[in-house]
Motif scaffolding. Structure first.
Motif, PDB file in Angstrom:
ATOM      1  N   ALA B 114      36.861  47.601  29.788  1.00 36.36           N
ATOM      2  CA  ALA B 114      38.101  47.279  30.692  1.00 36.36           C
ATOM      3  C   ALA B 114      37.062  46.141  31.831  1.00 36.36           C
ATOM      4  O   ALA B 114      37.818  44.998  31.741  1.00 36.36           O
ATOM      5  N   ILE B 115      36.418  47.320  32.458  1.00 35.78           N
ATOM      6  CA  ILE B 115      36.006  46.214  34.036  1.00 35.78           C
ATOM      7  C   ILE B 115      34.949  45.438  33.251  1.00 35.78           C
ATOM      8  O   ILE B 115      34.842  44.357  34.472  1.00 35.78           O
ATOM      9  N   ALA B 116      33.946  45.410  32.386  1.00 38.09           N
ATOM     10  CA  ALA B 116      32.175  44.405  31.944  1.00 38.09           C
ATOM     11  C   ALA B 116      33.676  43.663  32.161  1.00 38.09           C
ATOM     12  O   ALA B 116      32.565  42.301  32.428  1.00 38.09           O
ATOM     13  N   LYS B 120      33.894  39.571  34.322  1.00 39.45           N
ATOM     14  CA  LYS B 120      33.478  38.347  33.292  1.00 39.45           C
ATOM     15  C   LYS B 120      34.346  36.637  33.813  1.00 39.45           C
ATOM     16  O   LYS B 120      34.209  35.482  33.732  1.00 39.45           O
ATOM     17  N   ARG B 121      35.527  37.200  34.452  1.00 39.54           N
ATOM     18  CA  ARG B 121      36.453  36.249  34.979  1.00 39.54           C
ATOM     19  C   ARG B 121      36.266  35.508  36.199  1.00 39.54           C
ATOM     20  O   ARG B 121      35.357  36.191  37.311  1.00 39.54           O
ATOM     21  N   GLU B 282      27.745  40.694  42.917  1.00 42.12           N
ATOM     22  CA  GLU B 282      29.380  40.722  42.616  1.00 42.12           C
ATOM     23  C   GLU B 282      30.271  42.050  42.036  1.00 42.12           C
ATOM     24  O   GLU B 282      31.588  41.832  41.946  1.00 42.12           O
ATOM     25  N   TYR B 283      29.835  42.945  42.344  1.00 40.78           N
ATOM     26  CA  TYR B 283      31.004  44.462  42.117  1.00 40.78           C
ATOM     27  C   TYR B 283      30.158  45.849  42.697  1.00 40.78           C
ATOM     28  O   TYR B 283      28.722  45.928  43.199  1.00 40.78           O
ATOM     29  N   ILE B 284      31.133  45.893  43.884  1.00 42.86           N
ATOM     30  CA  ILE B 284      30.468  47.088  44.388  1.00 42.86           C
ATOM     31  C   ILE B 284      31.416  48.912  44.114  1.00 42.86           C
ATOM     32  O   ILE B 284      32.150  48.687  43.876  1.00 42.86           O
TER      33      ILE B 284
END
Lengths: 142, 437
Positions: B114-116, B120-121, B282-284
């Motif tokens: 779900a996070i992946a 992408k959004r 992008e992501y932490i």
């Protein structure tokens, strides 16, 4: 503290002192949280004060940062002794930077500082004299 | 977080390490201001007298339900030698009284997907901050409310696992959902508090949480009776890897991801995000405990040992396509909590006063006081540092002579004054004493 007077804070900034870089902005942020200013407003003040603080550390030799926090607004004035900005209009363009490669390698000097500050502030003034220094005034309404 | 008063010696270890300065020593005992507490468990870890505990459930509590599901956190597997297979650990949970098990690592498998998708959004705030660690979510609420939009709006693996586990149990037993106990076997107190005060959803589906340290002995005793022969469904190594710092990022397979663990370091990184830096990230993945969940305060094993063992299990490549084996039709929106999510609210507990002018006045008092304090941050006054003492003085909950140095100064001044006054005896008295002699 008088009824209409704000809380005043002063910070001395030293050029090239990356160890203390951001300390003033962090302290301002903490105080604004303690005062109870809305978080989105705090964020704008923190970002603009940080960018301005970094500008002094990256480009100037020495600077003074004065902060006045009033119930309805925060005013910040930063005056530095430094090389000054020859073309303010150019410096206000996104992506324009005079930072050296060395500074860029550290992740600074992307030329976003001044336009970023202007975007975050409700009032923004900049004056500069080549060979003497730069003065920035910014005001953000709470 | 609870204090066992008779064990507390009033030392300053806990106040010095609390990331939100939520603890003070008053009357010789630690006092936790609950509104500031983010349940990171740092005080549990630092207390040399074991005076802090987390309120968790025990095995006894499961008896109140006719059917019970155990939800082992992946970090549980790091507590035992790697020759104790996961199958055996899962079976031991059945031995101690649970009717079935559901690995939280399976929930982690689903959440990773779900996070992946979420990353992408194009319309999300970047860097997106993982919301899997409840202590981190609370830190954001208290210290970085401006970053709430950055938190990924997907429930933590344990909540997702609970939903599926309860649904499956209902189907299997025909019991009503409220008659099914779903118990999280937890490495950390923050997840315990999430049960009582859920984040991002109205109510938690979890019935209770049992600390790993609470159940560890029971599981050890059950091992001899387990042969690992039961065919239990298993999560993928990636899902299990969530127990380790960096495991979430590798399960999500996120590019431009930053991994940070240990609450103080998390604080530092979030500070940078708040200042508008780290825009290219992008992501932490932020985890409150050193090393990730395996370093949780309710674990038993040294986190380095646990890390080694977990790595062995993750690299063991057992059951690589476990998610394919997940024999439920997963309705993503429902199990991920999208339907019942509520906004995570800021908790402006750092504010000194509701009234902005009064708060400004208090800050001024604070700043003035701070100039007079020695700045040693010794903590002897019961506040974590001089800045916090100044804040307490401005709030009227402490006074300047709580500072040992200020007190000594005052005693010295008083003593001097007394000597001076003593020297200035009025003449008649001197005369009188002369007469007597």
């Amino acid at each position: 503290m008088k009824a209409d007077a704000g809380l005043s804070l002063e910070f001395t900034l030293h050029g090239a002192d990356f160890e203390l870089a951001g300390a003033a902005s962090s302290k301002i942020k903490r105080i604004l949280q303690q005062v109870g200013v809305k978080s989105d407003v705090i964020r704008r003040i923190a970002i603009s004060s940080y960018e301005a603080e970094m500008n002094v550390i990256i480009h100037a030799y020495h600077g003074e940062m004065r902060v006045s926090i009033y119930p309805n607004r925060t005013e910040i004035t930063i005056e530095d002794e430094g090389p000054g900005i020859p073309d303010i209009k150019l410096a206000m363009q996104e992506g324009y930077s005079t930072a050296s490669d060395h500074i860029r390698e550290l992740g600074f000097g992307a030329g976003m500082g001044l336009p970023n500050i202007a975007r975050c502030c409700d009032a923004f003034e900049i004056t500069s004299e080549v060979g003497k220094g730069t003065r920035i005034y910014m005001m953000i309404l709470h | 977080m609870r204090l066992i008063a008779e064990r507390c010696k009033g030392c300053v270890n806990c106040i010095k390490h609390c990331p939100t300065e939520a603890i003070r020593i008053r009357g010789g005992k630690a006092r936790i201001t609950e509104s500031r507490c983010i349940d990171c468990g740092e005080c549990i870890r630092r207390c040399p007298n074991h005076a802090k505990t987390a309120v968790t459930d025990c095995l006894e509590h499961i008896k109140q339900y006719p059917f019970n599901v155990a939800l082992p956190a992946p970090s549980l597997y790091g507590q035992f030698n790697s020759d104790v297979t996961i199958e055996k650990i899962l079976e031991s949970l059945l031995q101690v009284g649970f009717d079935t098990v559901f690995e939280v690592a399976l929930g982690a498998d689903i959440v990773s997907r779900a996070i992946a998708e979420y990353l992408k959004r194009p319309d999300i705030k970047r860097p997106a901050i993982s919301s899997a660690c409840p202590a981190v979510v609370r830190l954001v609420q208290v210290q970085f409310p401006e970053l709430i939009d950055h938190l990924i709006p997907i429930d933590a693996p344990v909540e997702v696992s609970t939903r599926i586990a309860r649904d499956e149990a209902v189907k299997r037993t025909g019991l009503a959902p409220e008659n099914i106990g779903v118990w999280f076997i937890t490495p950390c107190p923050a997840k315990m508090t999430t049960v009582k005060q859920p984040l991002g959803s109205e109510t938690s589906n979890i019935s209770g949480a049992i600390g790993i340290s609470e159940i560890y002995g029971d599981l050890l005793r059950a091992f001899p009776d387990c042969n690992g022969g039961q065919k239990l469904r298993r999560a993928s190594p990636a899902g299990i890897g969530w127990a380790l710092s960096g495991g979430e990022v590798s399960a999500v397979q996120a590019a431009k991801a930053l991994v940070v663990n240990e609450i103080e370091s998390v604080n530092g990184v979030l500070e940078q995000v708040a200042l508008g830096k780290l825009k290219e990230v992008e992501y932490i993945e932020c985890l409150s405990c050193a090393g990730g969940c395996i370093g949780g305060p309710l674990t038993v094993e040294s986190r380095f040992v646990a890390q080694y063992r977990m790595q062995q299990r993750v690299d063991g490549k057992m059951n690589p396509d476990a998610i394919g084996n997940l024999s439920v039709n997963v309705d993503y929106a429902a199990v991920l909590g999208g339907d019942e999510r509520r906004v995570i609210e800021p908790r402006p507990v750092m504010r000194l006063d509701e009234d902005i002018s009064r708060a400004l006045y208090k800050v001024e008092v604070m700043e003035d006081t701070l100039k007079r304090l020695p700045g040693l941050d010794c903590g002897s006054c019961g506040s974590p540092n001089c800045k916090a003492l100044a804040e307490d003085i401005a709030q009227g909950t402490a006074c300047e002579t709580d500072c040992l140095f200020k007190l000594r100064e005052k005693v010295r001044d008083l003593a001097r004054e007394m000597v001076e006054v003593a020297d200035r005896l009025p003449p008649p008295l001197v005369k009188q004493s002369g007469d007597e002699s």
